[in-house]
Write a protein that holds these residues in place. Structure first.
Motif, PDB file in Angstrom:
ATOM      1  N   SER A  17       4.266  -7.942   1.365  1.00 38.68           N
ATOM      2  CA  SER A  17       2.923  -8.503   1.463  1.00 38.68           C
ATOM      3  C   SER A  17       1.877  -7.465   1.105  1.00 38.68           C
ATOM      4  O   SER A  17       0.915  -7.761   0.385  1.00 38.68           O
ATOM      5  CB  SER A  17       2.674  -9.030   2.884  1.00 38.68           C
ATOM      6  N   GLU A  18       2.060  -6.232   1.607  1.00 32.59           N
ATOM      7  CA  GLU A  18       1.099  -5.185   1.280  1.00 32.59           C
ATOM      8  C   GLU A  18       1.139  -4.874  -0.208  1.00 32.59           C
ATOM      9  O   GLU A  18       0.090  -4.714  -0.846  1.00 32.59           O
ATOM     10  CB  GLU A  18       1.377  -3.911   2.080  1.00 32.59           C
ATOM     11  N   LEU A  44     -14.645  -1.055  -1.382  1.00 34.07           N
ATOM     12  CA  LEU A  44     -13.299  -0.480  -1.527  1.00 34.07           C
ATOM     13  C   LEU A  44     -12.683  -0.159  -0.175  1.00 34.07           C
ATOM     14  O   LEU A  44     -11.471  -0.340   0.024  1.00 34.07           O
ATOM     15  CB  LEU A  44     -13.372   0.787  -2.386  1.00 34.07           C
ATOM     16  N   GLU A  45     -13.514   0.288   0.752  1.00 37.77           N
ATOM     17  CA  GLU A  45     -13.012   0.576   2.104  1.00 37.77           C
ATOM     18  C   GLU A  45     -12.502  -0.697   2.768  1.00 37.77           C
ATOM     19  O   GLU A  45     -11.431  -0.705   3.388  1.00 37.77           O
ATOM     20  CB  GLU A  45     -14.136   1.185   2.948  1.00 37.77           C
ATOM     21  N   LEU A  46     -13.245  -1.790   2.648  1.00 31.43           N
ATOM     22  CA  LEU A  46     -12.806  -3.070   3.218  1.00 31.43           C
ATOM     23  C   LEU A  46     -11.525  -3.558   2.546  1.00 31.43           C
ATOM     24  O   LEU A  46     -10.621  -4.080   3.216  1.00 31.43           O
ATOM     25  CB  LEU A  46     -13.909  -4.117   3.071  1.00 31.43           C
ATOM     26  N   LEU A  47     -11.439  -3.398   1.226  1.00 31.97           N
ATOM     27  CA  LEU A  47     -10.230  -3.818   0.513  1.00 31.97           C
ATOM     28  C   LEU A  47      -9.012  -3.019   0.957  1.00 31.97           C
ATOM     29  O   LEU A  47      -7.903  -3.565   1.019  1.00 31.97           O
ATOM     30  CB  LEU A  47     -10.439  -3.669  -1.000  1.00 31.97           C
ATOM     31  N   GLU A  48      -9.209  -1.751   1.277  1.00 24.56           N
ATOM     32  CA  GLU A  48      -8.090  -0.938   1.771  1.00 24.56           C
ATOM     33  C   GLU A  48      -7.618  -1.455   3.134  1.00 24.56           C
ATOM     34  O   GLU A  48      -6.414  -1.539   3.390  1.00 24.56           O
ATOM     35  CB  GLU A  48      -8.508   0.536   1.863  1.00 24.56           C
ATOM     36  N   HIS A  49      -8.570  -1.812   3.999  1.00 21.77           N
ATOM     37  CA  HIS A  49      -8.192  -2.390   5.299  1.00 21.77           C
ATOM     38  C   HIS A  49      -7.439  -3.706   5.105  1.00 21.77           C
ATOM     39  O   HIS A  49      -6.507  -4.020   5.856  1.00 21.77           O
ATOM     40  CB  HIS A  49      -9.442  -2.616   6.158  1.00 21.77           C
ATOM     41  N   TYR A  50      -7.855  -4.477   4.102  1.00 22.03           N
ATOM     42  CA  TYR A  50      -7.153  -5.729   3.797  1.00 22.03           C
ATOM     43  C   TYR A  50      -5.750  -5.444   3.259  1.00 22.03           C
ATOM     44  O   TYR A  50      -4.771  -6.108   3.634  1.00 22.03           O
ATOM     45  CB  TYR A  50      -7.960  -6.531   2.779  1.00 22.03           C
ATOM     46  N   ALA A  51      -5.643  -4.443   2.388  1.00 18.86           N
ATOM     47  CA  ALA A  51      -4.352  -4.124   1.770  1.00 18.86           C
ATOM     48  C   ALA A  51      -3.295  -3.765   2.806  1.00 18.86           C
ATOM     49  O   ALA A  51      -2.136  -4.162   2.693  1.00 18.86           O
ATOM     50  CB  ALA A  51      -4.517  -2.981   0.769  1.00 18.86           C
ATOM     51  N   GLU A  54      -4.983  -4.716   8.097  1.00 16.55           N
ATOM     52  CA  GLU A  54      -5.865  -4.563   9.256  1.00 16.55           C
ATOM     53  C   GLU A  54      -6.960  -5.629   9.292  1.00 16.55           C
ATOM     54  O   GLU A  54      -7.517  -5.905  10.361  1.00 16.55           O
ATOM     55  CB  GLU A  54      -6.495  -3.174   9.265  1.00 16.55           C
ATOM     56  N   LEU A  55      -7.279  -6.208   8.138  1.00 19.21           N
ATOM     57  CA  LEU A  55      -8.271  -7.274   8.050  1.00 19.21           C
ATOM     58  C   LEU A  55      -7.713  -8.425   7.236  1.00 19.21           C
ATOM     59  O   LEU A  55      -6.964  -8.211   6.275  1.00 19.21           O
ATOM     60  CB  LEU A  55      -9.561  -6.781   7.365  1.00 19.21           C
ATOM     61  N   THR A  56      -8.054  -9.652   7.639  1.00 21.64           N
ATOM     62  CA  THR A  56      -7.711 -10.808   6.821  1.00 21.64           C
ATOM     63  C   THR A  56      -8.757 -10.946   5.714  1.00 21.64           C
ATOM     64  O   THR A  56      -9.825 -10.321   5.772  1.00 21.64           O
ATOM     65  CB  THR A  56      -7.699 -12.090   7.654  1.00 21.64           C
ATOM     66  N   LEU A  57      -8.475 -11.787   4.741  1.00 18.83           N
ATOM     67  CA  LEU A  57      -9.436 -12.005   3.658  1.00 18.83           C
ATOM     68  C   LEU A  57     -10.726 -12.616   4.204  1.00 18.83           C
ATOM     69  O   LEU A  57     -11.828 -12.245   3.772  1.00 18.83           O
ATOM     70  CB  LEU A  57      -8.830 -12.916   2.592  1.00 18.83           C
TER      71      LEU A  57
END
Length: 205
Positions: A17-18, A44-51, A54-57
């Motif tokens: 998934s990652e 980019l920081e938020l996208l890294e948390h998503y990757a 740690e965060l959903t879309l």
């Protein structure tokens, strides 16, 4: 309790998934490279948390919608500001900022120099900065930082105000400019709480 095989299968699914999320992010970023849609450091920081899961879309989209733009600039007054003129300037700024839901900090030195942080929606912040650039009371307007974060630095003020002495002001500006260029600068004490907040938050960007 999971067996060893089930645990390994779960880990492999999470890694897959990652990997899938990272491929999707890399593809989206590649499409926007060298365009106005290229992601900012905060995005980019938020996208890294998503990757990394740690965060959903949906959480990423919510944080993007609620982000706070921080714009930091310095300028020189075209003339000396008397105490009465400073009071008038602040009253105007606070009235306008309350209407536009902007907050921030204005620092003024006896030499006629300003440093100001504007924070709020990107649309309102950039519109106000454009007006400041055209304001006849300002000259030599220089942008120091324009970046989004998750929250306001001065949430309880329409516009916090600090009147600094010349050595303190120029050390503050020297630090901000040196930090922007990744240059070292000796740490000198600044005791004013709002300026300490500015330095602490700016250092984290």
């Amino acid at each position: 309790m999971l067996t060893v095989g089930e645990t390994q299968e779960k880990i492999m699914k999470e890694l897959a998934s990652e990997a899938q999320r990272r491929r999707a992010i890399a593809w989206a970023v590649s499409l926007t490279t060298d365009t106005k849609l290229a992601p900012t450091p905060y995005e980019l920081e938020l996208l890294e948390h998503y990757a990394i899961g740690e965060l959903t879309l949906d959480e990423v989209l919510y944080r993007l919608d609620s982000r706070v733009q921080h714009l930091l600039y310095r300028s020189k007054a075209t003339g000396h500001f008397s105490p009465e003129q400073l009071t008038e300037l602040l009253e105007q700024a606070r009235a306008n900022n309350a209407r536009c839901q902007l907050t921030g900090l204005l620092c003024y030195a006896s030499t006629g120099d300003f440093v100001q942080v504007l924070e709020g929606s990107a649309l309102e912040v950039h519109a106000l900065y454009k007006r400041i650039q055209q304001d006849s009371r300002h000259q030599h307007v220089q942008l120091l930082r324009d970046q989004a974060t998750a929250e306001r630095w001065f949430p309880d003020w329409q516009m916090a105000f600090v009147q600094a002495d010349a050595p303190e002001f120029f050390w503050l500006v020297g630090y901000l400019e040196a930090h922007s260029n990744n240059l070292p600068l000796p740490q000198l004490p600044i005791t004013e709480p709002h300026l300490r907040t500015l330095l602490a938050q700016f250092s984290n960007l």
